[in-house]
Design a protein around this motif. Structure first.
Motif, PDB file in Angstrom:
ATOM      1  N   GLY A  17       0.741  -5.567  -8.941  1.00  0.00           N
ATOM      2  CA  GLY A  17      -0.347  -5.526  -8.047  1.00  0.00           C
ATOM      3  C   GLY A  17      -0.346  -4.617  -6.942  1.00  0.00           C
ATOM      4  O   GLY A  17      -1.283  -4.429  -6.298  1.00  0.00           O
ATOM      5  N   GLU A  18       0.977  -3.955  -6.493  1.00  0.00           N
ATOM      6  CA  GLU A  18       1.115  -3.220  -5.423  1.00  0.00           C
ATOM      7  C   GLU A  18       0.343  -1.686  -5.344  1.00  0.00           C
ATOM      8  O   GLU A  18       0.386  -1.172  -6.530  1.00  0.00           O
ATOM      9  N   GLU A  19      -0.104  -1.305  -4.394  1.00  0.00           N
ATOM     10  CA  GLU A  19      -0.752   0.005  -4.239  1.00  0.00           C
ATOM     11  C   GLU A  19       0.482   0.784  -3.842  1.00  0.00           C
ATOM     12  O   GLU A  19       0.950   0.683  -2.742  1.00  0.00           O
ATOM     13  N   LEU A  20       0.765   2.003  -4.372  1.00  0.00           N
ATOM     14  CA  LEU A  20       1.881   2.849  -3.910  1.00  0.00           C
ATOM     15  C   LEU A  20       0.938   4.339  -3.789  1.00  0.00           C
ATOM     16  O   LEU A  20      -0.098   4.590  -4.236  1.00  0.00           O
ATOM     17  N   SER A  34       5.388   2.685  -0.277  1.00  0.00           N
ATOM     18  CA  SER A  34       4.295   1.727   0.217  1.00  0.00           C
ATOM     19  C   SER A  34       3.370   2.381   1.245  1.00  0.00           C
ATOM     20  O   SER A  34       3.883   2.817   2.279  1.00  0.00           O
ATOM     21  N   PRO A  35       1.839   2.390   1.199  1.00  0.00           N
ATOM     22  CA  PRO A  35       1.273   3.097   2.483  1.00  0.00           C
ATOM     23  C   PRO A  35       1.521   2.078   3.650  1.00  0.00           C
ATOM     24  O   PRO A  35       1.495   2.817   4.922  1.00  0.00           O
ATOM     25  N   GLN A  80      -1.517   2.317 -13.163  1.00  0.00           N
ATOM     26  CA  GLN A  80      -2.792   3.123 -13.061  1.00  0.00           C
ATOM     27  C   GLN A  80      -2.431   4.160 -12.112  1.00  0.00           C
ATOM     28  O   GLN A  80      -2.318   4.131 -10.879  1.00  0.00           O
ATOM     29  N   LEU A  81      -2.593   5.295 -12.729  1.00  0.00           N
ATOM     30  CA  LEU A  81      -2.416   6.691 -11.739  1.00  0.00           C
ATOM     31  C   LEU A  81      -3.753   7.125 -11.569  1.00  0.00           C
ATOM     32  O   LEU A  81      -4.757   7.233 -12.425  1.00  0.00           O
ATOM     33  N   ARG A 134      -2.391   8.257  -5.628  1.00  0.00           N
ATOM     34  CA  ARG A 134      -2.204   6.901  -5.471  1.00  0.00           C
ATOM     35  C   ARG A 134      -1.811   6.308  -6.695  1.00  0.00           C
ATOM     36  O   ARG A 134      -2.283   6.871  -7.800  1.00  0.00           O
ATOM     37  N   VAL A 135      -1.026   5.411  -6.799  1.00  0.00           N
ATOM     38  CA  VAL A 135      -0.586   4.574  -7.871  1.00  0.00           C
ATOM     39  C   VAL A 135      -0.581   3.073  -7.782  1.00  0.00           C
ATOM     40  O   VAL A 135      -0.557   2.528  -6.730  1.00  0.00           O
TER      41      VAL A 135
END
Length: 162
Positions: A17-20, A34-35, A80-81, A134-135
């Motif tokens: 679930g992490e946004e990268l 990580s942002p 998800q790219l 973003r990924v």
């Protein structure tokens, strides 16, 4: 997992679930970060207005900054790219947002091997992504079991070479 050039950078495993974001590390390689870690690193930067003597002092004794850790993804993880550049969309026959599977295209040491595989079978190395892309980590449950001992040996070999 993490390309060979990121083994010298602090790193950690991704969380579901992490946004990268794609980030260029001091090694020159593109990897995932990580942002929140990126923001923390830029927030700790000194104020813009400094005296001449402060600049000289910092030159000889640079301030300690916390390095941004690379986020390692195990092969088989679903992601998800997002923000896929138009050039890559056209070249690969994909849309601006696609579900991908993280993979390694080679087992060769000292080579860029981390890649993403689209549902149409096309693969793109992480080095070919755009910085800032973003990924989102969707699912780590399908990821291959990690051989942590092999990773430790690889890291020790890299440190030995330096």
């Amino acid at each position: 997992m993490c390309d060979y050039s990121l083994m010298a950078v602090p790193n950690r495993l991704a969380r579901q679930g992490e946004e990268l974001v794609a980030h260029r590390f001091p090694t020159g390689s593109l990897g995932l970060a990580s942002p929140a870690d990126l923001k923390r690193a830029t927030d700790s930067a000194p104020a813009a207005r400094r005296t001449f003597w402060c600049v000289v002092k910092e030159f000889f004794n640079p301030p300690h900054t916390c390095p941004v850790p690379a986020v390692c993804i195990p092969p088989g993880a679903r992601m998800q790219l997002q923000d896929i550049p138009a050039r890559l969309q056209q070249e690969l026959g994909v849309g601006p947002i696609e579900a991908v599977t993280f993979t390694q295209i080679s087992a060769a040491v000292n080579s860029y091997r981390d890649a993403v595989r689209f549902s149409n079978g096309r693969e793109v190395r992480l080095q070919e992504l755009r910085e800032g892309q973003r990924v989102r980590v969707l699912d780590l449950s399908l990821a291959e079991e990690l051989d942590l001992e092999k990773l430790r040996e690889e890291r020790a070999e890299l440190h030995f070479r330096r």
